[in-house]
Design a protein around this motif. Structure first.
Motif, PDB file in Angstrom:
ATOM      1  N   PRO A  14      48.401 -62.784 -52.765  1.00  0.00           N
ATOM      2  CA  PRO A  14      47.264 -63.598 -52.284  1.00  0.00           C
ATOM      3  C   PRO A  14      45.862 -63.320 -52.759  1.00  0.00           C
ATOM      4  O   PRO A  14      45.132 -63.912 -53.413  1.00  0.00           O
ATOM      5  N   ILE A  15      45.532 -61.951 -52.546  1.00  0.00           N
ATOM      6  CA  ILE A  15      44.338 -61.174 -52.942  1.00  0.00           C
ATOM      7  C   ILE A  15      44.267 -61.341 -54.276  1.00  0.00           C
ATOM      8  O   ILE A  15      43.086 -61.612 -54.840  1.00  0.00           O
ATOM      9  N   ARG A  16      45.071 -60.764 -55.157  1.00  0.00           N
ATOM     10  CA  ARG A  16      45.081 -60.587 -56.447  1.00  0.00           C
ATOM     11  C   ARG A  16      45.035 -61.918 -57.225  1.00  0.00           C
ATOM     12  O   ARG A  16      44.318 -62.164 -58.333  1.00  0.00           O
ATOM     13  N   ARG A  17      45.612 -63.145 -56.722  1.00  0.00           N
ATOM     14  CA  ARG A  17      45.366 -64.331 -57.099  1.00  0.00           C
ATOM     15  C   ARG A  17      44.159 -65.052 -56.855  1.00  0.00           C
ATOM     16  O   ARG A  17      43.589 -65.726 -57.958  1.00  0.00           O
ATOM     17  N   GLU A  18      43.535 -64.681 -55.953  1.00  0.00           N
ATOM     18  CA  GLU A  18      42.035 -65.020 -55.547  1.00  0.00           C
ATOM     19  C   GLU A  18      41.151 -64.267 -56.910  1.00  0.00           C
ATOM     20  O   GLU A  18      40.302 -64.905 -57.380  1.00  0.00           O
ATOM     21  N   ARG A  19      41.541 -63.237 -57.074  1.00  0.00           N
ATOM     22  CA  ARG A  19      40.557 -62.024 -57.953  1.00  0.00           C
ATOM     23  C   ARG A  19      40.811 -62.612 -59.455  1.00  0.00           C
ATOM     24  O   ARG A  19      39.811 -62.532 -60.204  1.00  0.00           O
ATOM     25  N   LEU A  20      42.009 -62.937 -59.640  1.00  0.00           N
ATOM     26  CA  LEU A  20      42.380 -63.602 -61.063  1.00  0.00           C
ATOM     27  C   LEU A  20      41.835 -64.947 -61.383  1.00  0.00           C
ATOM     28  O   LEU A  20      41.345 -65.032 -62.311  1.00  0.00           O
ATOM     29  N   ALA A  21      41.712 -65.749 -60.446  1.00  0.00           N
ATOM     30  CA  ALA A  21      41.091 -67.071 -60.398  1.00  0.00           C
ATOM     31  C   ALA A  21      39.755 -67.143 -60.551  1.00  0.00           C
ATOM     32  O   ALA A  21      39.025 -67.640 -61.567  1.00  0.00           O
ATOM     33  N   LEU A  22      39.140 -65.952 -59.850  1.00  0.00           N
ATOM     34  CA  LEU A  22      37.626 -65.704 -60.045  1.00  0.00           C
ATOM     35  C   LEU A  22      37.363 -65.244 -61.520  1.00  0.00           C
ATOM     36  O   LEU A  22      36.240 -65.685 -62.055  1.00  0.00           O
ATOM     37  N   ILE A  23      37.933 -64.341 -62.002  1.00  0.00           N
ATOM     38  CA  ILE A  23      37.756 -63.904 -63.184  1.00  0.00           C
ATOM     39  C   ILE A  23      37.803 -65.233 -64.417  1.00  0.00           C
ATOM     40  O   ILE A  23      37.052 -65.362 -65.314  1.00  0.00           O
ATOM     41  N   LEU A  24      39.204 -65.809 -64.196  1.00  0.00           N
ATOM     42  CA  LEU A  24      39.397 -66.846 -64.918  1.00  0.00           C
ATOM     43  C   LEU A  24      38.210 -67.896 -65.016  1.00  0.00           C
ATOM     44  O   LEU A  24      37.806 -68.566 -66.328  1.00  0.00           O
ATOM     45  N   SER A  70      50.096 -72.436 -61.534  1.00  0.00           N
ATOM     46  CA  SER A  70      50.746 -71.760 -60.194  1.00  0.00           C
ATOM     47  C   SER A  70      49.878 -71.320 -59.520  1.00  0.00           C
ATOM     48  O   SER A  70      50.183 -70.983 -58.120  1.00  0.00           O
ATOM     49  N   LEU A  71      48.578 -70.731 -59.987  1.00  0.00           N
ATOM     50  CA  LEU A  71      47.829 -70.150 -58.804  1.00  0.00           C
ATOM     51  C   LEU A  71      47.292 -71.130 -57.992  1.00  0.00           C
ATOM     52  O   LEU A  71      46.821 -70.810 -56.760  1.00  0.00           O
ATOM     53  N   ASN A  72      47.268 -72.330 -58.185  1.00  0.00           N
ATOM     54  CA  ASN A  72      47.144 -73.388 -56.982  1.00  0.00           C
ATOM     55  C   ASN A  72      45.583 -73.398 -56.702  1.00  0.00           C
ATOM     56  O   ASN A  72      45.267 -73.455 -55.582  1.00  0.00           O
ATOM     57  N   LYS A  73      44.725 -73.181 -57.646  1.00  0.00           N
ATOM     58  CA  LYS A  73      43.180 -73.297 -57.073  1.00  0.00           C
ATOM     59  C   LYS A  73      42.513 -74.198 -57.685  1.00  0.00           C
ATOM     60  O   LYS A  73      42.529 -74.696 -59.053  1.00  0.00           O
ATOM     61  N   SER A  74      41.864 -75.083 -56.839  1.00  0.00           N
ATOM     62  CA  SER A  74      41.236 -76.410 -57.365  1.00  0.00           C
ATOM     63  C   SER A  74      39.969 -76.079 -58.094  1.00  0.00           C
ATOM     64  O   SER A  74      39.719 -76.836 -59.265  1.00  0.00           O
ATOM     65  N   CYS A  75      39.640 -74.807 -58.192  1.00  0.00           N
ATOM     66  CA  CYS A  75      38.368 -74.678 -59.204  1.00  0.00           C
ATOM     67  C   CYS A  75      39.003 -74.544 -60.749  1.00  0.00           C
ATOM     68  O   CYS A  75      38.140 -74.837 -61.569  1.00  0.00           O
ATOM     69  N   LEU A  76      40.107 -74.117 -60.693  1.00  0.00           N
ATOM     70  CA  LEU A  76      40.751 -73.847 -62.098  1.00  0.00           C
ATOM     71  C   LEU A  76      41.206 -75.256 -62.654  1.00  0.00           C
ATOM     72  O   LEU A  76      41.092 -75.628 -63.613  1.00  0.00           O
ATOM     73  N   PHE A  77      41.534 -76.074 -61.713  1.00  0.00           N
ATOM     74  CA  PHE A  77      42.095 -77.435 -61.835  1.00  0.00           C
ATOM     75  C   PHE A  77      40.815 -78.253 -62.449  1.00  0.00           C
ATOM     76  O   PHE A  77      41.125 -79.066 -63.431  1.00  0.00           O
ATOM     77  N   GLU A  78      39.623 -78.154 -61.723  1.00  0.00           N
ATOM     78  CA  GLU A  78      38.499 -78.837 -62.412  1.00  0.00           C
ATOM     79  C   GLU A  78      38.243 -78.615 -63.830  1.00  0.00           C
ATOM     80  O   GLU A  78      38.034 -79.671 -64.802  1.00  0.00           O
ATOM     81  N   ILE A  79      38.470 -77.424 -64.188  1.00  0.00           N
ATOM     82  CA  ILE A  79      38.311 -76.901 -65.623  1.00  0.00           C
ATOM     83  C   ILE A  79      39.302 -77.436 -66.445  1.00  0.00           C
ATOM     84  O   ILE A  79      39.250 -78.094 -67.679  1.00  0.00           O
ATOM     85  N   MET A  80      40.739 -77.302 -66.079  1.00  0.00           N
ATOM     86  CA  MET A  80      41.948 -77.589 -66.791  1.00  0.00           C
ATOM     87  C   MET A  80      41.887 -79.111 -67.157  1.00  0.00           C
ATOM     88  O   MET A  80      42.525 -79.591 -67.982  1.00  0.00           O
ATOM     89  N   PHE A  81      41.489 -79.942 -66.025  1.00  0.00           N
ATOM     90  CA  PHE A  81      41.877 -81.357 -66.038  1.00  0.00           C
ATOM     91  C   PHE A  81      40.638 -82.147 -66.558  1.00  0.00           C
ATOM     92  O   PHE A  81      40.515 -83.392 -66.433  1.00  0.00           O
ATOM     93  N   SER A  82      39.682 -81.379 -66.993  1.00  0.00           N
ATOM     94  CA  SER A  82      38.363 -82.359 -67.472  1.00  0.00           C
ATOM     95  C   SER A  82      38.892 -82.901 -68.938  1.00  0.00           C
ATOM     96  O   SER A  82      39.749 -82.625 -69.413  1.00  0.00           O
TER      97      SER A  82
END
Length: 824
Positions: free
Chosen positions: A155-165, A202-214
């Motif tokens: 979970p920690i590394r998923r958060e950090r990867l999502a932040l980088i992306l 699969s990271l399941n992060k809403s901040c990434l979905f906002e970008i990907m589904f724009s």
């Protein structure tokens, strides 16, 4: 090895615990004169300057991570990372480090964890959670895919990867590479991009979905997901979404934000349902944030439409218009069906507000009109909408249904329209009937009925339903199990030729009816019990045990089983008097030696009766069917029933014996001590008269014989405990009269009257109900005590006395010559 160089990126941990990129260069391990030992040297690719010079001391812990990272700390809060482009280069440098420190290159950490101080554990934890992405280039796609897949378990590394992306606009760079690979027809690159995009989802992060589904990115995301390596040829999902999937506006939508939200929701739902794998039962939270994203969009769409009163008003106006074409009406209903489906995402208060809006616009009368139309698709859509509305607020729908009874005939009631559509469903699988059965189940469920001091919704609605609707609902069951149908129970449109329970469609319909009736037995005890007894419904349901459809037989058995589970003696007596176990026993015998659901269901029914020891049913089964069932020995159920029966019979016999003893002890007499020894008879003698009472042999039999000089009056045996006879003889007319006494506490009183009362004192009843005789009588009693006055009292029942009665008794004992009180 000292001359080999490998491409790396260098990262340093700053004071804010964030990793900064120092640059890209070539790393080598060389002997450093300054440190007098081996060191790691990184020179910049751009200008050849030294980015990093780091000594390799023998006691510093290094960690190799994910085949491409080497991480270490040179001081507190001063961490360094070498991110290799090539795993082979990482392995070579790792061997150099291990050789300097004298470690085996197969280890992942060059220092034993048990030897590290406590603060080193924290450092290694930070190192282990380090995530560093290489530059987004074609030759690094494999490395990026490995990093994305490796972080999913942490979970920690998923958060950090999502932040980088998010911060480095990495997703946009990946989608640019997608266009490059497609133009170059780089199949391997497209496969890697499919894996990367799927991993990011699969990271399941809403901040990434906002970008990907724009609007700018979503079609490229769909394009990446087309190139699944498991497929021989990529699926053209973009073509379908662009050309085939047409957005149809039943009423023009002027709100651009609403239109954009509808498009986005449709496409994201498509990705979720079509392009992503179905989560297994072990992945409860798989893509939960994506699901939440979709539900949030749907809730926003419903809220926007609800606020647009002009839009909804126009839709309802066209639905109510008789001139509206069926195709157009179907489109409008499908729109409402989608609206109700989207509203599932609303909070309860928002659902109530939506239903209030739709009710004011007249949704229920419109549905009632539409459900009687011939168009199957229209009726089906109306049934689904009705199910949604009942689920939202069953109380509001019940209120509308009851209000109709004041102005409509029974056949025109909304709930009877629903019942009719359920019964007349032409679908061989009864898909529409199942939908409508859910509606009825919800409406009839007392657990969602409101009760206030002013009003009881349960009693009001159930009284209404059993009076106006139940005969409509059970009409197919009564028709299928009887030769003659009542005209009032006929359902218009119901095919009576399908009454045979062996017809597959009829069997499914009857099964649905029995399931709901079984539910009613559990929750409508008073109402359904009266209906079952009046219609003899169990007997008719058990006729279905002759059907060739096992599932229908099981439904009939469940109906009876639920009735027995209530342990209601009214039901039990109904079952016994109707001999309703006979078809069950026949079904068990007809099933033979087959071990199936039918066999198990019947045996469970009898086993339940045995375990719960329902005495009336146990006795009935053993006395009526044990000779037939005793040969079934592969279960001990029937032998157990016989044992229960015999124990109860023995217990009743013992109770009878105990009762005999108790009744003997209830006879209390007062007299002399010598009289206590005489326990077999009671004799009363006066002048030439003689009264004889033989011993009481049975609990329920009393005999008193009284002889007189002039004649003889004999009281016959009394067979019942609650029946006694009073004999009254008068010498004026010389006759004996027998009067029945109806209560258990009334006992025979014999009063003898002569022409001259002053010759012999008459026996009189005391205020306590005992018989009192003067001392001139010779008495012997089964149980007695002496009285100072010489009088004796025969006490048959010991009644509680009040103070006044006690005083009168005392006066009687002290004044034997006192004149008796007239008998009432």
């Amino acid at each position: 090895m000292a001359d080999l160089k490998y491409g790396v990126k260098v990262y340093v941990l700053n004071e804010d615990q964030e990793w900064n990129n120092l640059g890209t260069g070539q790393v080598s391990s060389t002997y450093d004169e300054q440190f007098q030992g081996m060191s790691l040297l990184v020179r910049s690719d751009s200008d050849g300057s030294v980015i990093l010079r780091s000594q390799i001391p023998p006691d510093r812990p290094y960690r190799k991570h994910e085949e491409t990272l080497i991480v270490w700390y040179e001081a507190e809060n001063h961490g360094l990372v070498l991110n290799f482009q090539d795993p082979a280069g990482c392995q070579d440098i790792w061997k150099e480090i291990c050789q300097v420190q004298g470690k085996d290159p197969s280890v992942q950490i060059t220092q034993n964890i048990s030897d590290e101080p406590e603060e080193d554990f924290d450092e290694m934890s930070v190192i282990g959670n380090t995530v560093v992405l290489p530059d987004c280039e074609l030759n690094t796609l494999d490395q990026i895919a490995n990093i994305v897949n490796s972080v999913l378990a942490s979970p920690i590394r998923r958060e950090r990867l999502a932040l980088i992306l998010k911060n480095e606009a990495y997703i946009q760079k990946l989608l640019q590479l997608f266009h490059t690979c497609e133009n170059l027809e780089n199949t391997e690159g497209l496969y890697r991009l499919h894996e990367i995009i799927k991993g990011i989802l699969s990271l399941n992060k809403s901040c990434l979905f906002e970008i990907m589904f724009s609007d700018e990115c979503i079609m490229d995301v769909v394009g990446c997901l087309e190139y699944d390596p498991a497929l021989d040829q990529p699926k053209r999902h973009r073509d379908f979404l662009t050309n085939d999937a047409k957005f149809k506006e039943v009423i023009p939508i002027t709100n651009s934000e609403l239109r954009q939200k509808i498009h986005q929701t449709y496409r994201v739902q498509y990705i979720h349902d079509i392009l992503l794998p179905v989560p297994s039962i072990f992945e409860d939270n798989f893509l939960s944030t994506l699901t939440t994203f979709i539900l949030s969009n749907k809730a926003e769409i419903v809220s926007m439409l609800q606020k647009d009163h002009k839009f909804l008003y126009e839709v309802f106006a066209q639905l109510k218009d008789e001139t509206t074409h069926d195709d157009r009406r179907c489109e409008l209903l499908i729109f409402f069906k989608e609206l109700c489906s989207f509203s599932q995402a609303l909070q309860p208060q928002s659902k109530d507000a939506l239903l209030e809006t739709l009710t004011q616009l007249g949704i229920l009368p419109v549905l009632k009109i539409i459900m009687i139309r011939d168009d199957l698709q229209v009726r089906s859509a109306a049934a689904v909408i009705c199910a949604y509305l009942v689920e939202y607020s069953p109380s509001r729908i019940r209120e509308f249904i009851i209000s109709e009874s004041q102005v409509c005939k029974d056949s025109d009631l909304f709930i009877n329209v629903i019942i009719k559509q359920m019964i007349c469903d032409t679908d061989p699988e009864l898909g529409g009937a199942v939908h409508l059965m859910v509606v009825l189940h919800t409406l009839l469920d007392p657990r969602n009925m409101l009760t206030t001091p002013e009003k009881s919704e349960r009693s009001e609605f159930l009284h209404f339903f059993y009076k106006h609707c139940m005969h409509k609902f059970t009409a197919p069951l009564l028709a299928a199990t009887s030769e003659h149908n009542c005209e009032e129970d006929d359902i218009v449109g119901y095919d009576k030729n399908k009454n045979c329970p062996n017809n597959n469609q009829t069997a499914q319909l009857l099964a649905l009816i029995l399931e709901l009736l079984t539910f009613c037995i559990q929750h409508h005890t008073y109402y359904i019990r009266n209906y079952i007894l009046n219609k003899d419904l169990l007997r008719k349901a058990l006729i279905l045990t002759n059907s060739k459809h096992t599932h229908l037989i099981l439904c009939a058995l469940r109906f009876m089983r639920r009735m027995i589970s209530l342990n209601d003696e009214i039901y039990n007596n109904y079952i016994i008097k109707g001999n309703h176990f006979e078809p069950v026993v026949n079904a068990l015998l007809d099933n033979g030696t087959r071990y199936n659901m039918l066999n198990s269901a019947i045996l469970e029914l009898f086993e339940y009766i045995r375990v719960e020891n329902i005495k009336s049913l146990v006795s009935h089964i053993v006395e009526k069917f044990y000779n037939t069932l005793e040969s079934i020995e592969y279960v001990q159920t029937f032998k157990g029933l016989k044992i229960k029966y015999e124990k109860e019979r023995d217990r009743q016999s013992q109770i009878q014996k105990n009762l005999h003893s108790v009744l003997q002890n209830m006879v209390v007499c007062t007299g002399t001590i010598e009289e206590m020894e005489l326990k077999e008879e009671i004799c009363f003698m006066e002048d030439a008269e003689e009264a004889v009472m033989p011993p009481l042999e049975d609990d329920d039999e009393f005999i008193e014989t009284k002889r007189t000089q002039e004649g003889e009056a004999v009281m016959p045996p009394l067979e019942d405990d609650d029946e006694f006879m009073e004999t009254k003889r008068t010498h004026q007319e010389g006759e004996a009269v027998m009067l029945p006494l109806e209560d258990d506490d009334e006992f025979m009183e014999t009063k003898r009257t002569q022409e001259h009362e002053d010759k012999v004192d008459s026996p009189k009843r005391t205020s306590s109900g005992d018989f009192k005789f003067s001392s001139s009588y010779s008495a012997c009693a089964a149980i007695g005590t002496g009285s100072p006055s010489g009088s004796s009292v025969v006490r048959l029942v010991d009644h509680p006395d009040d103070e006044e009665e006690k005083q009168e008794d005392k006066e009687d004992e002290t004044s034997p010559k006192k004149k008796p009180r007239p008998s009432s």
